[in-house]
Design a protein around this motif. Structure first.
Motif, PDB file in Angstrom:
ATOM      1  N   UNK A 151       0.889  -1.248  -0.089  1.00 16.82           N
ATOM      2  CA  UNK A 151      -0.135  -0.065  -0.091  1.00 16.82           C
ATOM      3  C   UNK A 151       0.826   1.378  -0.072  1.00 16.82           C
ATOM      4  N   UNK A 152       0.269   2.345  -0.364  1.00 17.18           N
ATOM      5  CA  UNK A 152       0.855   3.657  -0.606  1.00 17.18           C
ATOM      6  C   UNK A 152      -0.016   4.674  -0.981  1.00 17.18           C
ATOM      7  N   UNK A 153       0.448   6.030  -0.660  1.00 19.67           N
ATOM      8  CA  UNK A 153      -0.590   7.092  -0.930  1.00 19.67           C
ATOM      9  C   UNK A 153      -0.071   7.553  -2.238  1.00 19.67           C
ATOM     10  N   UNK A 154       0.961   6.943  -2.974  1.00 26.60           N
ATOM     11  CA  UNK A 154       1.759   7.557  -4.059  1.00 26.60           C
ATOM     12  C   UNK A 154       1.727   6.162  -5.024  1.00 26.60           C
ATOM     13  N   UNK A 155       1.064   6.572  -6.077  1.00 27.90           N
ATOM     14  CA  UNK A 155       1.045   5.523  -7.109  1.00 27.90           C
ATOM     15  C   UNK A 155       2.637   5.152  -7.762  1.00 27.90           C
ATOM     16  N   UNK A 156       3.173   6.184  -7.801  1.00 31.45           N
ATOM     17  CA  UNK A 156       4.584   6.108  -8.299  1.00 31.45           C
ATOM     18  C   UNK A 156       5.455   5.056  -7.281  1.00 31.45           C
ATOM     19  N   UNK A 161       5.193   2.257 -19.307  1.00 36.17           N
ATOM     20  CA  UNK A 161       6.268   3.459 -19.250  1.00 36.17           C
ATOM     21  C   UNK A 161       7.083   3.425 -18.073  1.00 36.17           C
ATOM     22  N   UNK A 162       6.609   3.375 -16.872  1.00 37.45           N
ATOM     23  CA  UNK A 162       7.163   3.539 -15.564  1.00 37.45           C
ATOM     24  C   UNK A 162       8.124   2.277 -15.428  1.00 37.45           C
ATOM     25  N   UNK A 163       7.729   1.090 -15.849  1.00 41.27           N
ATOM     26  CA  UNK A 163       8.703  -0.212 -15.821  1.00 41.27           C
ATOM     27  C   UNK A 163       9.751   0.002 -16.876  1.00 41.27           C
ATOM     28  N   UNK A 197      -0.088 -10.170 -10.315  1.00 42.32           N
ATOM     29  CA  UNK A 197       0.080  -8.787  -9.682  1.00 42.32           C
ATOM     30  C   UNK A 197      -1.372  -7.848  -9.697  1.00 42.32           C
ATOM     31  N   UNK A 198      -1.792  -7.475  -8.956  1.00 43.00           N
ATOM     32  CA  UNK A 198      -3.170  -6.563  -9.126  1.00 43.00           C
ATOM     33  C   UNK A 198      -2.739  -5.091  -8.873  1.00 43.00           C
ATOM     34  N   UNK A 199      -2.649  -4.268  -9.984  1.00 43.51           N
ATOM     35  CA  UNK A 199      -1.973  -2.916  -9.575  1.00 43.51           C
ATOM     36  C   UNK A 199      -3.203  -1.775  -9.651  1.00 43.51           C
ATOM     37  N   UNK A 200      -3.276  -0.897  -8.938  1.00 41.21           N
ATOM     38  CA  UNK A 200      -3.805   0.440  -8.886  1.00 41.21           C
ATOM     39  C   UNK A 200      -5.485   0.021  -8.682  1.00 41.21           C
ATOM     40  N   UNK A 201      -5.745  -1.081  -8.044  1.00 43.75           N
ATOM     41  CA  UNK A 201      -7.136  -1.493  -7.895  1.00 43.75           C
ATOM     42  C   UNK A 201      -7.682  -1.110  -6.473  1.00 43.75           C
ATOM     43  N   UNK A 202      -8.607  -0.217  -6.217  1.00 45.89           N
ATOM     44  CA  UNK A 202      -9.096  -0.030  -4.946  1.00 45.89           C
ATOM     45  C   UNK A 202     -10.103  -0.895  -4.499  1.00 45.89           C
ATOM     46  N   UNK A 203     -10.876  -1.327  -5.470  1.00 46.60           N
ATOM     47  CA  UNK A 203     -11.998  -2.476  -5.012  1.00 46.60           C
ATOM     48  C   UNK A 203     -12.084  -3.358  -6.250  1.00 46.60           C
ATOM     49  N   UNK A 204     -12.685  -4.725  -5.849  1.00 49.74           N
ATOM     50  CA  UNK A 204     -13.049  -5.589  -6.803  1.00 49.74           C
ATOM     51  C   UNK A 204     -14.152  -6.123  -6.600  1.00 49.74           C
TER      52      UNK A 204
END
Length: 224
Positions: A10-15, A52-54, A209-216
């Protein structure tokens, strides 16, 4: 085969989350030469940004795939044989056009009065309604799977949603009228004897990996 484990970052920064994702791939690389890192995202924009980040961190983003939930969980079910079918999948886009034709041929019955009144003036409104219904049924599959299977069993005979769904299934799958959608497959798996389920884990990613998903949807969480 190593035991399956679940890690939550978890983090409050997606970067920061993107950096951690890359770190995990470096610290614990996949064993197969041609294996790909599988990262589920919710939309194309997130997938492009993450790629792009990768690439910035590793120099390239080759060897990474970014499936969306529908395709991702379909591939997960493909690891179950013979429960998972090769055909019989009802997708939202094909459902839209089947529903468009169904709405164009509704009888003059009380339960269809509102639908007929809305869609009769123009084909554009009928297509709009068909698109909305296709989306709604897709949500039912994920959030209210019991309602879908009840409808297919003939319950709620006076409910227009149930009747439209049954007609959709009959048109899309004339041989059985029972598509093997995600809700039905999951219920079959839950009702099966675990000793009789033969998963083909070779068809599953080594790491998910599940990325940037707040709910499912709860159904997806159960699968994970």
């Amino acid at each position: 085969m190593r035991a399956k484990e679940l890690y939550l970052h978890t983090s409050n920064r997606i970067e920061s989350l993107a950096e951690r994702l890359v770190e995990v791939s470096r610290e614990d690389p996949l064993q197969g030469l041609l294996e790909q890192e599988t990262v589920m995202t919710l939309n194309p924009g997130m997938a492009r940004w993450l790629r792009f980040q990768i690439a910035r961190s590793l120099g390239v983003s080759f060897g990474w795939e970014f499936p969306f939930p529908g395709k991702f969980f379909q591939s997960i079910f493909a690891g179950f044989e013979p429960t998972h079918p090769e055909t019989g999948i009802l997708d939202e886009n094909s459902a839209r056009w089947e529903l468009f034709d169904i709405l164009d041929n509704l009888e003059d019955r009380p339960e269809f009065a509102l639908l007929n009144r809305y869609s009769e003036p123009s084909s554009a409104r009928r297509l709009q309604l068909a698109s909305r219904l296709a989306w709604l049924y897709d949500q039912y599959l994920l959030y209210r799977p019991e309602s879908i299977t009840d409808w297919e069993s003939g319950r709620d005979s006076n409910d227009w949603q149930a009747e439209i769904w049954r007609r959709l299934c009959e048109r899309a799958f004339p041989n059985t009228g029972r598509p093997q959608h995600i809700a039905r497959i999951w219920q079959q798996l839950k009702a099966s004897d675990p000793n009789h389920i033969r998963p083909d884990s070779a068809r599953w990613p080594s790491r998910i990996s599940v990325f940037g998903v707040s709910s499912l949807p709860p159904l997806y969480l159960d699968i994970l």
